[in-house]
Design a protein around this motif. Structure first.
Motif, PDB file in Angstrom:
ATOM      1  N   VAL A   1      51.218 103.296 131.466  1.00  0.00           N
ATOM      2  CA  VAL A   1      49.975 103.414 132.226  1.00  0.00           C
ATOM      3  C   VAL A   1      48.805 103.566 131.264  1.00  0.00           C
ATOM      4  O   VAL A   1      48.845 104.411 130.363  1.00  0.00           O
ATOM      5  N   ASP A   2      47.770 102.750 131.454  1.00  0.00           N
ATOM      6  CA  ASP A   2      46.525 102.885 130.694  1.00  0.00           C
ATOM      7  C   ASP A   2      45.757 104.038 131.324  1.00  0.00           C
ATOM      8  O   ASP A   2      45.370 103.978 132.492  1.00  0.00           O
TER       9      ASP A   2
ATOM     10  N   THR B   1      42.002 103.324 132.726  1.00  0.00           N
ATOM     11  CA  THR B   1      41.800 102.545 133.956  1.00  0.00           C
ATOM     12  C   THR B   1      42.809 102.879 135.051  1.00  0.00           C
ATOM     13  O   THR B   1      42.593 102.531 136.203  1.00  0.00           O
TER      14      THR B   1
ATOM     15  N   GLU C   1      45.614 101.477 135.185  1.00  0.00           N
ATOM     16  CA  GLU C   1      46.370 100.241 135.353  1.00  0.00           C
ATOM     17  C   GLU C   1      47.764 100.389 134.756  1.00  0.00           C
ATOM     18  O   GLU C   1      47.945 100.959 133.674  1.00  0.00           O
TER      19      GLU C   1
ATOM     20  N   LEU D   1      50.430  98.764 132.812  1.00  0.00           N
ATOM     21  CA  LEU D   1      50.532  97.633 131.894  1.00  0.00           C
ATOM     22  C   LEU D   1      51.943  97.081 131.807  1.00  0.00           C
ATOM     23  O   LEU D   1      52.141  95.916 131.488  1.00  0.00           O
TER      24      LEU D   1
ATOM     25  N   GLN E   1      48.373  93.108 124.206  1.00  0.00           N
ATOM     26  CA  GLN E   1      47.095  93.690 124.622  1.00  0.00           C
ATOM     27  C   GLN E   1      45.982  93.405 123.605  1.00  0.00           C
ATOM     28  O   GLN E   1      44.815  93.453 123.949  1.00  0.00           O
TER      29      GLN E   1
END
Length: 164
Positions: A105-106, A109, A111, A113, A163
């Protein structure tokens, strides 16, 4: 024999354009190493979770993350099942299976990943000594934790490299 050196150079020339790149390009300052250093692994419940977290941290640099950029959430499924029946109806072999479902998990954000799973299994002989069997089961869990952690970290490195 003089023709071997030019032949080796001729055969090696196309490899330069094959697109292969080292995973740890740049050493400790490379994108992958910096990404792994920014991954926080929260505690995972249970003895198997403790083993898995330690194995993951050892493979990612074994340092505490002060300001993490990513969080690795891991859920484990550890199963031990009897396989082989002997003539006296006792179990002669067991299989230990460790499966991990994990998400990267970022934290900036929220998000996800990476959402994947990894697993491994090991066979265990059941012997007449209960102590020896329990020791073999625990050793199998330790080895499986390391193997699954290797698979998780490899996938993390591929994701972090993509990334950048």
């Amino acid at each position: 024999m003089r023709w071997l050196a030019p032949l080796a150079l001729l055969l090696a020339a196309p490899l330069g354009g094959c697109g292969l790149q080292p995973m740890y390009a740049g050493g400790g300052n490379g994108a992958v190493a910096q990404g792994l250093a920014a991954v926080q692994v929260p505690p995972i419940s249970g003895r198997d979770g403790w083993l898995m977290r330690n194995a993951l941290q050892a493979r990612m640099g074994d340092r505490e993350v002060d300001s993490p950029r990513y969080r690795l959430d891991v859920r484990l499924d550890d199963r031990l099942e009897g396989l082989g029946l002997l003539t006296d109806e006792t179990i002669g072999r067991e299989r230990r299976t460790l499966r991990a479902r994990y998400q990267l998990v970022d934290l900036a954000t929220g998000e996800i990943l990476l959402d994947a799973s990894a697993g491994a299994d090991a066979g265990i002989d059941v012997v007449s000594s209960e102590y020896a069997t329990i020791a073999a089961e625990q050793t199998a869990l330790e080895n499986l934790s390391k193997e699954v952690a290797d698979r998780i970290v490899t996938q993390l490195m591929l994701t972090l490299r993509a990334q950048t």
